[in-house]
Design a protein around this motif. Sequence first.
Motif, PDB file in Angstrom:
ATOM      1  N   LEU A  89      -2.327 -33.446  -6.548  1.00  0.00           N
ATOM      2  CA  LEU A  89      -3.567 -33.157  -7.403  1.00  0.00           C
ATOM      3  C   LEU A  89      -4.473 -34.146  -6.944  1.00  0.00           C
ATOM      4  CD1 LEU A  89      -4.848 -31.898  -9.693  1.00  0.00           C
ATOM      5  CD2 LEU A  89      -3.849 -33.166 -11.518  1.00  0.00           C
ATOM      6  N   ALA A  90      -4.183 -35.439  -6.541  1.00  0.00           N
ATOM      7  CA  ALA A  90      -5.221 -36.466  -6.265  1.00  0.00           C
ATOM      8  C   ALA A  90      -5.745 -35.956  -4.682  1.00  0.00           C
ATOM      9  CB  ALA A  90      -4.393 -37.637  -6.073  1.00  0.00           C
ATOM     10  N   LEU A  91      -5.029 -35.051  -3.919  1.00  0.00           N
ATOM     11  CA  LEU A  91      -5.584 -34.883  -2.804  1.00  0.00           C
ATOM     12  C   LEU A  91      -6.717 -33.758  -2.947  1.00  0.00           C
ATOM     13  CD1 LEU A  91      -5.817 -34.855   0.301  1.00  0.00           C
ATOM     14  CD2 LEU A  91      -3.881 -33.258   0.341  1.00  0.00           C
ATOM     15  N   ALA A  92      -6.235 -32.798  -4.040  1.00  0.00           N
ATOM     16  CA  ALA A  92      -7.308 -31.738  -4.166  1.00  0.00           C
ATOM     17  C   ALA A  92      -8.524 -32.198  -4.803  1.00  0.00           C
ATOM     18  CB  ALA A  92      -6.450 -30.895  -5.317  1.00  0.00           C
ATOM     19  N   GLU A  93      -8.310 -33.182  -5.768  1.00  0.00           N
ATOM     20  CA  GLU A  93      -9.585 -33.867  -6.392  1.00  0.00           C
ATOM     21  C   GLU A  93     -10.519 -34.507  -5.137  1.00  0.00           C
ATOM     22  OE1 GLU A  93      -7.116 -35.335 -10.318  1.00  0.00           O
ATOM     23  OE2 GLU A  93      -8.768 -36.739  -9.135  1.00  0.00           O
ATOM     24  N   ASP A  94      -9.813 -35.146  -4.144  1.00  0.00           N
ATOM     25  CA  ASP A  94     -10.696 -35.929  -2.989  1.00  0.00           C
ATOM     26  C   ASP A  94     -11.221 -34.829  -2.229  1.00  0.00           C
ATOM     27  OD1 ASP A  94     -11.406 -38.192  -2.038  1.00  0.00           O
ATOM     28  OD2 ASP A  94      -9.753 -38.224  -0.593  1.00  0.00           O
ATOM     29  N   ILE A  95     -10.503 -33.689  -1.947  1.00  0.00           N
ATOM     30  CA  ILE A  95     -10.996 -32.748  -0.759  1.00  0.00           C
ATOM     31  C   ILE A  95     -12.201 -31.939  -1.801  1.00  0.00           C
ATOM     32  CG2 ILE A  95     -10.243 -30.366  -0.009  1.00  0.00           C
ATOM     33  CD1 ILE A  95      -7.840 -31.636   1.116  1.00  0.00           C
ATOM     34  N   PHE A  96     -11.878 -31.764  -2.769  1.00  0.00           N
ATOM     35  CA  PHE A  96     -12.939 -31.007  -3.549  1.00  0.00           C
ATOM     36  C   PHE A  96     -14.217 -31.631  -3.807  1.00  0.00           C
ATOM     37  CE2 PHE A  96     -15.030 -29.472  -7.666  1.00  0.00           C
ATOM     38  CZ  PHE A  96     -15.142 -28.170  -7.159  1.00  0.00           C
ATOM     39  N   GLN A  97     -14.013 -32.976  -4.096  1.00  0.00           N
ATOM     40  CA  GLN A  97     -15.342 -33.753  -4.182  1.00  0.00           C
ATOM     41  C   GLN A  97     -16.014 -33.849  -2.902  1.00  0.00           C
ATOM     42  OE1 GLN A  97     -13.793 -37.157  -6.152  1.00  0.00           O
ATOM     43  NE2 GLN A  97     -13.679 -35.999  -8.135  1.00  0.00           N
ATOM     44  N   ASP A  98     -15.210 -33.967  -1.865  1.00  0.00           N
ATOM     45  CA  ASP A  98     -15.999 -34.247  -0.382  1.00  0.00           C
ATOM     46  C   ASP A  98     -16.615 -32.812  -0.054  1.00  0.00           C
ATOM     47  OD1 ASP A  98     -15.113 -36.757  -0.273  1.00  0.00           O
ATOM     48  OD2 ASP A  98     -13.429 -36.690   1.052  1.00  0.00           O
ATOM     49  N   ALA A  99     -16.104 -31.694  -0.406  1.00  0.00           N
ATOM     50  CA  ALA A  99     -16.515 -30.372  -0.156  1.00  0.00           C
ATOM     51  C   ALA A  99     -17.714 -30.110  -0.937  1.00  0.00           C
ATOM     52  CB  ALA A  99     -15.521 -29.315  -0.441  1.00  0.00           C
ATOM     53  N   MET A 100     -17.893 -30.406  -1.930  1.00  0.00           N
ATOM     54  CA  MET A 100     -19.126 -30.411  -3.052  1.00  0.00           C
ATOM     55  C   MET A 100     -20.160 -31.303  -2.281  1.00  0.00           C
ATOM     56  SD  MET A 100     -18.613 -28.831  -6.032  1.00  0.00           S
ATOM     57  CE  MET A 100     -19.042 -29.514  -7.440  1.00  0.00           C
ATOM     58  N   ILE A 101     -19.672 -32.565  -1.834  1.00  0.00           N
ATOM     59  CA  ILE A 101     -20.872 -33.389  -1.087  1.00  0.00           C
ATOM     60  C   ILE A 101     -21.475 -32.473   0.060  1.00  0.00           C
ATOM     61  CG2 ILE A 101     -21.214 -35.519   0.181  1.00  0.00           C
ATOM     62  CD1 ILE A 101     -19.165 -36.852  -1.710  1.00  0.00           C
ATOM     63  N   LEU A 102     -20.473 -32.019   0.774  1.00  0.00           N
ATOM     64  CA  LEU A 102     -20.871 -31.255   2.244  1.00  0.00           C
ATOM     65  C   LEU A 102     -21.998 -30.207   1.712  1.00  0.00           C
ATOM     66  CD1 LEU A 102     -17.901 -31.592   4.411  1.00  0.00           C
ATOM     67  CD2 LEU A 102     -20.251 -32.829   4.745  1.00  0.00           C
ATOM     68  N   TYR A 103     -21.328 -29.483   0.716  1.00  0.00           N
ATOM     69  CA  TYR A 103     -22.228 -28.245   0.267  1.00  0.00           C
ATOM     70  C   TYR A 103     -23.460 -28.500  -0.163  1.00  0.00           C
ATOM     71  CZ  TYR A 103     -23.142 -24.128  -2.653  1.00  0.00           C
ATOM     72  OH  TYR A 103     -23.807 -23.204  -3.423  1.00  0.00           O
ATOM     73  N   PHE A 104     -23.474 -29.612  -1.216  1.00  0.00           N
ATOM     74  CA  PHE A 104     -24.895 -30.164  -1.627  1.00  0.00           C
ATOM     75  C   PHE A 104     -25.745 -30.284  -0.498  1.00  0.00           C
ATOM     76  CE2 PHE A 104     -27.391 -33.940  -2.395  1.00  0.00           C
ATOM     77  CZ  PHE A 104     -28.149 -33.520  -3.445  1.00  0.00           C
ATOM     78  N   GLU A 105     -25.418 -30.889   0.493  1.00  0.00           N
ATOM     79  CA  GLU A 105     -26.129 -31.601   1.685  1.00  0.00           C
ATOM     80  C   GLU A 105     -26.769 -30.330   2.185  1.00  0.00           C
ATOM     81  OE1 GLU A 105     -23.767 -34.001   4.094  1.00  0.00           O
ATOM     82  OE2 GLU A 105     -23.895 -35.766   2.652  1.00  0.00           O
ATOM     83  N   LYS A 106     -25.890 -29.111   2.600  1.00  0.00           N
ATOM     84  CA  LYS A 106     -26.211 -28.168   3.060  1.00  0.00           C
ATOM     85  C   LYS A 106     -27.306 -27.182   2.349  1.00  0.00           C
ATOM     86  CE  LYS A 106     -22.098 -27.385   6.030  1.00  0.00           C
ATOM     87  NZ  LYS A 106     -22.950 -27.509   7.281  1.00  0.00           N
ATOM     88  N   VAL A 107     -26.979 -27.287   0.973  1.00  0.00           N
ATOM     89  CA  VAL A 107     -28.095 -26.640   0.145  1.00  0.00           C
ATOM     90  C   VAL A 107     -29.461 -27.277   0.159  1.00  0.00           C
ATOM     91  CG1 VAL A 107     -28.611 -26.054  -2.343  1.00  0.00           C
ATOM     92  CG2 VAL A 107     -26.167 -25.506  -1.461  1.00  0.00           C
TER      93      VAL A 107
END
Lengths: 184, 89
Positions: free
Chosen positions: A42-60
């Motif tokens: 679960l900790a890895l899922a949180e970390d990966i998801f948050q990092d993905a959101m950061i990249l997504y935000f930057e792209k948007v």
Amino acid sequence: MEKEKGTLKAKFQQNREQTFRSLYKKVFPAVARFVAKKGGDLALAEDIFQDAMILYFEKVVSDQICEPHNPQAYILGISRNLFFQHCKKNKPSLGLESLGEFTVAPSEEATPLPDRHRLLDYLTTAGKKCMDLLQAFYYFRSPMKEIAKEFGYRSERSATVQKYKCLEKVRETVKQAHYAEVIA
Amino acid sequence: MRKSLHDIEKLEAYIQNRLSPAEAQEIRTDLLLHPSKYHDWLSQKESYLLVHAAGRKQLKTELQAIHLSLVQDPAKQKWWQQIQAFFVS
């Protein structure tokens, strides 16, 4: 979500927290299920998801994503890539640097630059107001009108001048840190 | 705006590839001829990277706070339990 095309950037700029919160509720379960299926915790899922959101935000906010798009599919796609990168590198923690675009290409570094993390810590404390202003413009891509209002400047022009003054200040700090390292 | 700030503005346009080929060539020549300007360029590029890194750090903190508020929200307990269930072997 698809009906929100073209407005997601504005939503991020108007109410970042609310937009992230809405995406978190909708997309995190799918990412968590994917990571769990692949044997991650679960900790890895949180970390990966948050990092993905950061990249997504930057792209948007930098208009790198073509509209229309499905945010859920996009974030899930980024999360998958980050997960596989993590497995490949077998790192215990992702770390924000692994998201890319943080390192300077060797060819651009004619001379070694100062310890970036130490410098970052210094700037975010000693020069917080300036860093906040620069982040608002260069990272969060807030419109200058909003920045002027938020930081209490009379006009967009005043905020622009202050932005360059702040950039000058940060640039001098970088130079001094570099000089201190060279003579040390 | 004073000259040094105009210089920063112009260097920014150069770094972001917003100058005409002729203007860009002028800057490149300046960087080659004047070591101090070369160091300005190098430090300015590093400054943008630092701002970017600070932005990511702030965003990560915001996302962690959102995560915490969601998992602690009694109205989201079902959502959270569903996620936790994925990890029960």
